[in-house]
Write a protein that holds these residues in place. Structure first.
Motif, PDB file in Angstrom:
ATOM      1  N   VAL A 286      17.963 -49.273  28.402  1.00 20.28           N
ATOM      2  CA  VAL A 286      17.209 -49.266  29.654  1.00 20.28           C
ATOM      3  C   VAL A 286      16.161 -50.374  29.595  1.00 20.28           C
ATOM      4  N   TYR A 287      16.241 -51.311  30.535  1.00 19.50           N
ATOM      5  CA  TYR A 287      15.293 -52.415  30.618  1.00 19.50           C
ATOM      6  C   TYR A 287      14.402 -52.199  31.843  1.00 19.50           C
ATOM      7  N   VAL A 288      13.114 -52.058  31.603  1.00 20.44           N
ATOM      8  CA  VAL A 288      12.136 -51.817  32.663  1.00 20.44           C
ATOM      9  C   VAL A 288      11.406 -53.136  32.916  1.00 20.44           C
ATOM     10  N   ASP A 289      11.527 -53.634  34.137  1.00 16.41           N
ATOM     11  CA  ASP A 289      11.204 -55.027  34.450  1.00 16.41           C
ATOM     12  C   ASP A 289      10.228 -55.048  35.633  1.00 16.41           C
ATOM     13  N   GLY A 290       8.963 -55.462  35.392  1.00 14.84           N
ATOM     14  CA  GLY A 290       8.004 -55.475  36.483  1.00 14.84           C
ATOM     15  C   GLY A 290       6.735 -56.223  36.141  1.00 14.84           C
ATOM     16  N   GLU A 291       5.771 -56.183  37.086  1.00 13.47           N
ATOM     17  CA  GLU A 291       4.485 -56.858  36.925  1.00 13.47           C
ATOM     18  C   GLU A 291       3.366 -55.851  37.207  1.00 13.47           C
ATOM     19  N   PRO A 292       2.921 -55.097  36.193  1.00 13.78           N
ATOM     20  CA  PRO A 292       1.878 -54.089  36.407  1.00 13.78           C
ATOM     21  C   PRO A 292       0.481 -54.698  36.436  1.00 13.78           C
ATOM     22  N   ASN A 293      -0.378 -54.140  37.305  1.00 12.93           N
ATOM     23  CA  ASN A 293      -1.798 -54.504  37.326  1.00 12.93           C
ATOM     24  C   ASN A 293      -2.038 -56.006  37.429  1.00 12.93           C
ATOM     25  N   ASN A 294      -1.185 -56.703  38.187  1.00 12.49           N
ATOM     26  CA  ASN A 294      -1.319 -58.149  38.379  1.00 12.49           C
ATOM     27  C   ASN A 294      -1.268 -58.925  37.065  1.00 12.49           C
ATOM     28  N   LEU A 295      -0.674 -58.344  36.045  1.00 14.11           N
ATOM     29  CA  LEU A 295      -0.477 -59.051  34.786  1.00 14.11           C
ATOM     30  C   LEU A 295       0.785 -59.897  34.870  1.00 14.11           C
ATOM     31  N   ASN A 296       1.072 -60.619  33.814  1.00 16.16           N
ATOM     32  CA  ASN A 296       2.295 -61.398  33.785  1.00 16.16           C
ATOM     33  C   ASN A 296       3.514 -60.479  33.778  1.00 16.16           C
ATOM     34  N   HIS A 297       4.662 -61.075  34.011  1.00 17.16           N
ATOM     35  CA  HIS A 297       5.919 -60.341  34.030  1.00 17.16           C
ATOM     36  C   HIS A 297       6.127 -59.625  32.696  1.00 17.16           C
ATOM     37  N   GLN A 298       6.496 -58.329  32.745  1.00 15.99           N
ATOM     38  CA  GLN A 298       6.673 -57.506  31.554  1.00 15.99           C
ATOM     39  C   GLN A 298       8.081 -56.900  31.548  1.00 15.99           C
ATOM     40  N   VAL A 299       8.714 -56.858  30.362  1.00 15.97           N
ATOM     41  CA  VAL A 299      10.002 -56.188  30.201  1.00 15.97           C
ATOM     42  C   VAL A 299       9.920 -55.285  28.974  1.00 15.97           C
ATOM     43  N   PHE A 300      10.254 -54.012  29.148  1.00 20.60           N
ATOM     44  CA  PHE A 300      10.280 -53.051  28.051  1.00 20.60           C
ATOM     45  C   PHE A 300      11.689 -52.471  27.951  1.00 20.60           C
ATOM     46  N   ARG A 301      12.137 -52.219  26.711  1.00 20.20           N
ATOM     47  CA  ARG A 301      13.469 -51.650  26.511  1.00 20.20           C
ATOM     48  C   ARG A 301      13.373 -50.294  25.830  1.00 20.20           C
ATOM     49  N   PHE A 302      14.176 -49.357  26.346  1.00 23.53           N
ATOM     50  CA  PHE A 302      14.288 -48.017  25.770  1.00 23.53           C
ATOM     51  C   PHE A 302      15.759 -47.707  25.573  1.00 23.53           C
ATOM     52  N   ASP A 303      16.059 -46.827  24.649  1.00 23.24           N
ATOM     53  CA  ASP A 303      17.421 -46.341  24.477  1.00 23.24           C
ATOM     54  C   ASP A 303      17.495 -44.899  24.953  1.00 23.24           C
ATOM     55  N   LEU A 304      18.469 -44.628  25.814  1.00 20.32           N
ATOM     56  CA  LEU A 304      18.607 -43.319  26.442  1.00 20.32           C
ATOM     57  C   LEU A 304      19.970 -42.723  26.117  1.00 20.32           C
TER      58      LEU A 304
END
Length: 220
Positions: free
Chosen positions: A60-78
């Motif tokens: 699972v790749y979570v792809d976004g820009e929280p709190n006006n920060l730079n682009h962020q991608v986090f990976r989880f295994d489900l």
């Protein structure tokens, strides 16, 4: 000093490609690809409601820009009904052209060079001619996701119309769903590591139908 981590949920996200969050789910064998957009609740939580056709471990790749920060991608295994990896992934060569539904999708190359920016021509044909019934998907002509079959590194980019403004430093203007998309596009992508990658190219055709063209890419 030890960094301090806030436990307060983030409630502000930049809208990117018409959505506050893009979530890509790929089965461990690379056979199932999902691109979804959960809704942000008032408590700062995103909720995913998804039916899975087959049991597998999903990356699972979570792809976004929280709190006006730079682009962020986090990976989880489900794990879904199965807690064992699929084993060796088999990515057969695809060549530079694949058929999906009534369309043929052609790339100018399926070979990349790691560590540099590549430009790949994309052409979508219907009945042997440039397709005239294409429409934007999430505000752009197409979405392209690359995954490395060994280390699962992830790249998500968007082809642009041929002859358009190719300045990558400028924000991309989103297109309305009713607009027409060009059948010829240019894909800019930078792959950091050599290896075998799978490309999922998503585009919208006639009758609002979403199609996914799948390619095997080799990066040296």
């Amino acid at each position: 000093m030890t960094p301090q981590h806030s436990t307060v949920p983030i409630k502000s996200y930049q809208v990117e490609m018409t959505q506050k969050l893009h979530v890509v789910l790929v089965s461990d064998d690379f056979r199932t690809f999902l691109h979804i957009h959960p809704q942000l609740g008032p408590n700062g939580h995103f909720t995913i409601t998804q039916k899975f056709a087959t049991p597998a471990i999903y990356h699972v790749y979570v792809d976004g820009e929280p709190n006006n920060l730079n682009h962020q991608v986090f990976r989880f295994d489900l794990p879904v009904g199965n807690d064992k990896p699929a084993g060796a992934r088999v990515l057969p060569p695809t060549g530079m052209g694949v058929h999906v539904g009534p369309y043929e999708v052609d790339l100018s190359t399926v070979r990349l060079h790691s560590g540099q920016m590549e430009m790949i021509d994309v052409e979508i044909l219907k009945d042997g001619k440039p397709a005239k019934d294409l429409h934007p998907y999430l505000g752009v002509p197409a979405h392209a996701v690359f995954l490395n079959d060994k280390d699962l590194s992830y790249v998500h980019v968007h082809p642009m119309a041929m002859g358009g403004d190719m300045d990558m430093s400028k924000p991309v203007a989103t297109l309305p769903d009713s607009a027409s998309s060009p059948p010829e596009m240019m894909l800019h992508v930078s792959i950091k590591e050599a290896g075998t990658y799978k490309l999922w190219l998503q585009f919208r055709g006639a009758n609002n139908q979403l199609y996914i063209a799948e390619f095997t890419m080799l990066a040296s």
